[in-house]
Scaffold this motif. Structure first.
Motif, PDB file in Angstrom:
ATOM      1  N   LEU A 156       0.824  -1.139   0.086  1.00 60.58           N
ATOM      2  CA  LEU A 156       0.075  -0.148  -0.068  1.00 60.58           C
ATOM      3  C   LEU A 156       0.868   1.252   0.048  1.00 60.58           C
ATOM      4  O   LEU A 156       0.605   2.159  -0.879  1.00 60.58           O
ATOM      5  CB  LEU A 156      -0.851   0.076   1.266  1.00 60.58           C
ATOM      6  N   VAL A 157       1.747   1.456   0.797  1.00 63.16           N
ATOM      7  CA  VAL A 157       2.929   2.265   0.888  1.00 63.16           C
ATOM      8  C   VAL A 157       3.480   2.411  -0.629  1.00 63.16           C
ATOM      9  O   VAL A 157       3.709   3.707  -1.032  1.00 63.16           O
ATOM     10  CB  VAL A 157       3.659   2.312   2.017  1.00 63.16           C
ATOM     11  N   THR A 158       4.149   1.461  -1.165  1.00 60.52           N
ATOM     12  CA  THR A 158       4.705   1.538  -2.224  1.00 60.52           C
ATOM     13  C   THR A 158       3.591   2.045  -3.326  1.00 60.52           C
ATOM     14  O   THR A 158       3.989   3.123  -4.255  1.00 60.52           O
ATOM     15  CB  THR A 158       5.312   0.242  -2.671  1.00 60.52           C
ATOM     16  N   ALA A 159       2.534   1.765  -3.582  1.00 57.26           N
ATOM     17  CA  ALA A 159       1.505   2.073  -4.355  1.00 57.26           C
ATOM     18  C   ALA A 159       1.199   3.403  -4.342  1.00 57.26           C
ATOM     19  O   ALA A 159       1.269   4.460  -5.319  1.00 57.26           O
ATOM     20  CB  ALA A 159       0.390   1.290  -4.577  1.00 57.26           C
ATOM     21  N   THR A 160       1.085   3.823  -2.891  1.00 57.83           N
ATOM     22  CA  THR A 160       0.807   5.377  -2.676  1.00 57.83           C
ATOM     23  C   THR A 160       1.719   6.203  -3.231  1.00 57.83           C
ATOM     24  O   THR A 160       1.643   7.446  -3.733  1.00 57.83           O
ATOM     25  CB  THR A 160       0.336   5.559  -1.147  1.00 57.83           C
ATOM     26  N   ALA A 161       3.042   5.909  -2.856  1.00 55.37           N
ATOM     27  CA  ALA A 161       4.118   6.770  -3.427  1.00 55.37           C
ATOM     28  C   ALA A 161       4.360   6.758  -4.611  1.00 55.37           C
ATOM     29  O   ALA A 161       4.623   7.762  -5.304  1.00 55.37           O
ATOM     30  CB  ALA A 161       5.393   6.052  -2.663  1.00 55.37           C
ATOM     31  N   PHE A 162       4.048   5.812  -5.337  1.00 56.79           N
ATOM     32  CA  PHE A 162       4.094   5.716  -6.821  1.00 56.79           C
ATOM     33  C   PHE A 162       3.195   6.701  -7.692  1.00 56.79           C
ATOM     34  O   PHE A 162       3.276   7.271  -8.321  1.00 56.79           O
ATOM     35  CB  PHE A 162       3.918   4.363  -7.299  1.00 56.79           C
TER      36      PHE A 162
END
Length: 86
Positions: A64-70
Motif C-alpha cells: 500500500l505504501v509503495t503504491a501510494t508513493a508511486f
C-alpha cells in the motif's frame, strides 16, 4: 491405493497445517517454544496464527505504501509545468 506415511491428528483445514504435520512427523521438526522466540521473530513467525497474520499485514502495508508513493510521484509529474519560453 497408496497411503501417506503421515498420520494426521488434526483436521487439515489448510495447506499450512499439512506442511506443519509433515515437518513434525517425517522430519521431526518441532516449532520453537514461545520463550525461544525473541525480537522480531516473536511477532513475525510462521508457527502461530498471530505471527502469520502479522506477516500478511506487513506485506499488505508495504504494498500500500509503495503504491501510494508511486501514484503521488506520478501526479507530481503530470502537474509540473512544461518549458515556458517567454
Amino acid at each position: 491405493m497408496p497411503t501417506s506415511p503421515v498420520k494426521t491428528r488434526i483436521p487439515l483445514t489448510s495447506f499450512g497445517h499439512l506442511i506443519t504435520e509433515v515437518k513434525r512427523q517425517l522430519f521431526a521438526i518441532e516449532p520453537p517454544a514461545s520463550v525461544e522466540l525473541t525480537g522480531l521473530r516473536k511477532y513475525f513467525n510462521s508457527y502461530s496464527l498471530q505471527g502469520r497474520r502479522n506477516c500478511v499485514l506487513a506485506t499488505y502495508g508495504i504494498m500500500l505504501v509503495t503504491a501510494t508513493a508511486f501514484f503521488m510521484h506520478r501526479q507530481n509529474k503530470k502537474e509540473a509545468p512544461k518549458d515556458c519560453t517567454a
